[in-house]
Design a protein around this motif. Structure first.
Motif, PDB file in Angstrom:
ATOM      1  N   GLU A 142       0.825  -1.211   0.000  1.00 17.48           N
ATOM      2  CA  GLU A 142       0.000   0.000   0.000  1.00 17.48           C
ATOM      3  C   GLU A 142       0.858   1.259   0.000  1.00 17.48           C
ATOM      4  OE1 GLU A 142      -2.585  -2.391  -0.727  1.00 17.48           O
ATOM      5  OE2 GLU A 142      -1.355  -2.952   0.996  1.00 17.48           O
ATOM      6  N   LEU A 143       2.080   1.182   0.530  1.00 19.76           N
ATOM      7  CA  LEU A 143       2.993   2.314   0.401  1.00 19.76           C
ATOM      8  C   LEU A 143       3.384   2.519  -1.058  1.00 19.76           C
ATOM      9  CD1 LEU A 143       5.325   1.858   3.518  1.00 19.76           C
ATOM     10  CD2 LEU A 143       3.304   3.311   3.264  1.00 19.76           C
ATOM     11  N   THR A 144       3.494   1.405  -1.797  1.00 18.51           N
ATOM     12  CA  THR A 144       3.720   1.524  -3.246  1.00 18.51           C
ATOM     13  C   THR A 144       2.529   2.184  -3.922  1.00 18.51           C
ATOM     14  OG1 THR A 144       5.151  -0.420  -3.291  1.00 18.51           O
ATOM     15  CG2 THR A 144       4.103   0.201  -5.355  1.00 18.51           C
ATOM     16  N   VAL A 199      -5.820  -2.763   4.436  1.00 20.26           N
ATOM     17  CA  VAL A 199      -7.206  -2.480   4.073  1.00 20.26           C
ATOM     18  C   VAL A 199      -7.557  -1.021   4.347  1.00 20.26           C
ATOM     19  CG1 VAL A 199      -9.609  -3.067   4.566  1.00 20.26           C
ATOM     20  CG2 VAL A 199      -7.884  -4.880   4.458  1.00 20.26           C
ATOM     21  N   ALA A 200      -7.057  -0.482   5.475  1.00 13.86           N
ATOM     22  CA  ALA A 200      -7.350   0.907   5.814  1.00 13.86           C
ATOM     23  C   ALA A 200      -6.776   1.870   4.779  1.00 13.86           C
ATOM     24  CB  ALA A 200      -6.791   1.231   7.201  1.00 13.86           C
ATOM     25  N   TYR A 201      -5.549   1.613   4.311  1.00 10.72           N
ATOM     26  CA  TYR A 201      -4.948   2.466   3.287  1.00 10.72           C
ATOM     27  C   TYR A 201      -5.739   2.386   1.982  1.00 10.72           C
ATOM     28  CZ  TYR A 201      -0.629   4.047   5.535  1.00 10.72           C
ATOM     29  OH  TYR A 201       0.279   4.686   6.337  1.00 10.72           O
ATOM     30  N   GLN A 202      -6.120   1.171   1.593  1.00  7.60           N
ATOM     31  CA  GLN A 202      -6.879   1.015   0.353  1.00  7.60           C
ATOM     32  C   GLN A 202      -8.203   1.777   0.412  1.00  7.60           C
ATOM     33  OE1 GLN A 202      -7.469  -3.056  -0.829  1.00  7.60           O
ATOM     34  NE2 GLN A 202      -5.316  -3.584  -0.617  1.00  7.60           N
ATOM     35  N   GLU A 203      -8.960   1.544   1.464  1.00  6.34           N
ATOM     36  CA  GLU A 203     -10.272   2.181   1.564  1.00  6.34           C
ATOM     37  C   GLU A 203     -10.154   3.682   1.763  1.00  6.34           C
ATOM     38  OE1 GLU A 203     -13.476   0.744   1.170  1.00  6.34           O
ATOM     39  OE2 GLU A 203     -12.028  -0.583   0.218  1.00  6.34           O
ATOM     40  N   GLY A 204      -9.136   4.118   2.515  1.00 11.24           N
ATOM     41  CA  GLY A 204      -8.930   5.552   2.681  1.00 11.24           C
ATOM     42  C   GLY A 204      -8.642   6.253   1.365  1.00 11.24           C
ATOM     43  N   MET A 205      -7.788   5.643   0.534  1.00 15.70           N
ATOM     44  CA  MET A 205      -7.489   6.230  -0.767  1.00 15.70           C
ATOM     45  C   MET A 205      -8.706   6.195  -1.682  1.00 15.70           C
ATOM     46  SD  MET A 205      -5.076   7.811  -2.320  1.00 15.70           S
ATOM     47  CE  MET A 205      -3.560   7.376  -1.465  1.00 15.70           C
ATOM     48  N   ARG A 206      -9.492   5.124  -1.592  1.00 17.04           N
ATOM     49  CA  ARG A 206     -10.695   5.039  -2.427  1.00 17.04           C
ATOM     50  C   ARG A 206     -11.706   6.121  -2.039  1.00 17.04           C
ATOM     51  NH1 ARG A 206     -15.737   3.004  -2.171  1.00 17.04           N
ATOM     52  NH2 ARG A 206     -15.411   2.261  -0.049  1.00 17.04           N
ATOM     53  N   LEU A 207     -11.875   6.365  -0.747  1.00 16.39           N
ATOM     54  CA  LEU A 207     -12.822   7.382  -0.301  1.00 16.39           C
ATOM     55  C   LEU A 207     -12.331   8.789  -0.621  1.00 16.39           C
ATOM     56  CD1 LEU A 207     -13.843   5.861   3.154  1.00 16.39           C
ATOM     57  CD2 LEU A 207     -15.204   5.921   1.058  1.00 16.39           C
ATOM     58  N   LEU A 208     -11.021   8.998  -0.577  1.00 16.84           N
ATOM     59  CA  LEU A 208     -10.476  10.330  -0.849  1.00 16.84           C
ATOM     60  C   LEU A 208     -10.456  10.673  -2.332  1.00 16.84           C
ATOM     61  CD1 LEU A 208      -7.465  10.529   1.658  1.00 16.84           C
ATOM     62  CD2 LEU A 208      -9.541  11.921   1.704  1.00 16.84           C
ATOM     63  N   HIS A 209     -10.104   9.691  -3.154  1.00 14.01           N
ATOM     64  CA  HIS A 209      -9.879   9.974  -4.575  1.00 14.01           C
ATOM     65  C   HIS A 209     -10.746   9.147  -5.508  1.00 14.01           C
ATOM     66  CE1 HIS A 209      -6.449  12.527  -3.640  1.00 14.01           C
ATOM     67  NE2 HIS A 209      -6.050  11.599  -2.799  1.00 14.01           N
ATOM     68  N   GLY A 210     -11.622   8.314  -4.978  1.00 16.94           N
ATOM     69  CA  GLY A 210     -12.498   7.537  -5.829  1.00 16.94           C
ATOM     70  C   GLY A 210     -11.814   6.306  -6.386  1.00 16.94           C
ATOM     71  N   ALA A 211     -12.579   5.552  -7.153  1.00 19.31           N
ATOM     72  CA  ALA A 211     -12.077   4.295  -7.709  1.00 19.31           C
ATOM     73  C   ALA A 211     -11.542   4.445  -9.129  1.00 19.31           C
ATOM     74  CB  ALA A 211     -13.191   3.248  -7.694  1.00 19.31           C
ATOM     75  N   GLY A 252      -2.399   3.925 -15.276  1.00 18.71           N
ATOM     76  CA  GLY A 252      -3.578   3.218 -14.827  1.00 18.71           C
ATOM     77  C   GLY A 252      -3.539   2.842 -13.357  1.00 18.71           C
ATOM     78  N   VAL A 253      -3.042   3.748 -12.485  1.00 23.17           N
ATOM     79  CA  VAL A 253      -2.938   3.446 -11.059  1.00 23.17           C
ATOM     80  C   VAL A 253      -4.249   3.794 -10.363  1.00 23.17           C
ATOM     81  CG1 VAL A 253      -0.451   3.775 -11.043  1.00 23.17           C
ATOM     82  CG2 VAL A 253      -1.929   5.705 -10.546  1.00 23.17           C
ATOM     83  N   ASN A 254      -4.561   3.042  -9.321  1.00 21.48           N
ATOM     84  CA  ASN A 254      -5.750   3.295  -8.523  1.00 21.48           C
ATOM     85  C   ASN A 254      -5.508   2.812  -7.100  1.00 21.48           C
ATOM     86  OD1 ASN A 254      -6.207   0.426  -8.532  1.00 21.48           O
ATOM     87  ND2 ASN A 254      -7.192   0.637 -10.535  1.00 21.48           N
ATOM     88  N   PHE A 255      -6.551   2.839  -6.278  1.00 18.05           N
ATOM     89  CA  PHE A 255      -6.389   2.482  -4.870  1.00 18.05           C
ATOM     90  C   PHE A 255      -6.004   1.018  -4.680  1.00 18.05           C
ATOM     91  CE2 PHE A 255     -10.601   1.030  -5.821  1.00 18.05           C
ATOM     92  CZ  PHE A 255     -10.864  -0.013  -4.950  1.00 18.05           C
TER      93      PHE A 255
END
Length: 442
Positions: free
Chosen positions: A179-181, A250-262, A363-366
């Motif tokens: 998730e740091l990547t 999981v927290a990093y993934q969901e946090g990034m998804r909520l902040l910047h969308g999918a 093509g990067v995403n959460f």
């Protein structure tokens, strides 16, 4: 203890080869997906790929844009084993139908793809290279795959270094490293987009500044991760740190998804000049400027890490803690500070891997760091987790295996092969190629 019978593994290999004849070619699907932003500028979600019926191989992507379902159909010149499987011969959408020759040409210009990958014939007025011996074709194709594998190996090697540094000092795997990547990739994409809006996207120093900023930001993330979570679990002899790492992931993934969308972020390609290296008249070996820069950057970071580990007080403290944490504490080593610095260095290396993904692949995403993180962990285990040279060796080996499988077999099953390789190493050489066997202690 009896060893597993060799025929069972031969049978497994046969099953994998039989599976290569079915499924959607994911590399064709990825190429087709890159064309979607030419027709829809909004966020793209719920992309499904399916192989359509017909004489020629065709991939249809169904997706949602602004809540409306659309599709794009890409027809290619070959299937899994064919040399022309990356040649796009036609494109159709639900709104435009099949593109005309003019539209197809404009799409090629927009996508910045060479004619060999977009299905257009070369300029008939341009001088053609003299035809050489056709026997050189397979060798040149092999060499092209080696060049392609080098970039993949850099991604896995850099992230595997982060895994191996943390494991070497703690004996624990930080599954949140992937998730740091992802954070490094997302922040790099945003930084490059900001440079483009400011008109600085073509300045190498500006891009280098973005890379340095992203690495520093992610190093702080790694340091904070240790201070807030892992330092409190330092002397817990259970699976609690591993579970905490999964929760962080999981927290990093969901946090990034909520902040910047999918949505996927597609930074504008930089240093994308293509250079022809060798040609026999039928196949040309090419390399991008960005590939050379990525190799130089990875080599520079590895040399810098080697110098830090061998010539600095932190490197000596890290080696002491890796040998015996209790003894290091007795001689005055600040173990907590050493471990936190290790997390910071690992985070910076993970960010470098994310920057390569963003700038070279796009093509990067959460969700970018999830599978990449597990593959880099596989590379670290194969090379010998805890060994810095082993991390780079494992990354190179995994990159070669993945690339050559994608080139000669069905790309859809490259992940099966990658993790199958990890399984074999765990069975027959659990400490990896360059790792130390810690089963009996020192």
């Amino acid at each position: 203890m009896p060893r597993p019978a060799l025929p069972s593994f031969a049978l497994l290999a046969c099953v994998l080869l039989l599976l290569t004849g079915c499924g959607v070619d994911s590399e064709q699907a990825a190429l087709c997906r890159k064309l979607i932003p030419a027709f829809d500028s909004g966020p793209i979600t719920q992309v499904d790929a399916a192989e359509t019926s017909g004489d020629e191989p065709s991939v249809r992507l169904t997706y949602q844009a602004d809540g409306v379902v659309h599709w794009i159909d890409c027809r290619f010149g070959g299937r899994f084993f064919d040399e022309r499987r990356h040649e796009l011969v036609a494109v159709a959408t639900d709104r435009t139908g099949t593109l005309t020759d003019t539209q197809f040409t404009m799409l090629r210009v927009w996508a910045r793809l060479p004619y060999a990958r977009i299905g257009l014939p070369p300029d008939s007025t341009a001088p053609r290279p003299a035809a050489g011996p056709r026997d050189w074709g397979p060798l040149l194709f092999f060499l092209q795959q080696v060049i392609n594998a080098a970039t993949v190996a850099c991604v896995y090697g850099l992230l595997a270094l982060g895994y191996t540094l943390v494991y070497g000092i703690l004996g624990q795997i930080n599954l949140a490293m992937g998730e740091l990547t992802m954070i490094g990739a997302m922040v790099t994409a945003m930084g490059v987009a900001a440079l483009g809006m400011a008109g600085l996207g073509s300045m190498p120093l500006a891009v280098l500044g973005v890379l340095a900023t992203v690495m520093a930001f992610t190093a702080v993330q790694g340091w904070t991760m240790d201070k807030l979570v892992f330092q409190r679990l330092r002397r817990v002899h259970s699976h609690t740190p591993l579970i905490a790492a999964v929760g962080l992931s999981v927290a990093y993934q969901e946090g990034m998804r909520l902040l910047h969308g999918a949505r996927d972020w597609w930074p504008a390609p930089i240093l994308a000049d293509r250079h022809e290296l060798f040609s026999d008249g039928t196949f040309t070996v090419t390399a991008l400027t960005s590939q050379g820069v990525i190799l130089l950057m990875t080599a520079g970071l590895y040399a810098l890490l080697w110098a830090i580990m061998q010539r600095t007080a932190f490197g000596r403290a890290h080696r002491a803690c890796a040998d015996d944490v209790e003894a290091a504490e007795l001689v005055g080593v600040d173990v907590d500070r050493t471990v936190s610095t290790t997390f910071a260095v690992g985070g910076a290396l993970a960010a470098a891997a994310g920057a390569v993904i963003a700038l070279y692949y796009g093509g990067v995403n959460f969700y970018t760091g999830y599978l990449v993180g597990f593959k880099a962990l596989a590379a670290a285990v194969v090379g010998g987790i805890g060994s810095v040279p082993g991390a780079m060796l494992g990354g190179a080996l995994l990159g070669l295996v993945e690339t050559f499988w994608s080139a000669y077999f069905a790309i859809a099953y490259k992940d099966i092969v990658a993790f199958g390789l990890l399984t074999l190493f765990l069975i027959y050489r659990p400490h990896g190629l360059l790792g130390k066997d810690r089963s009996r202690g020192d």
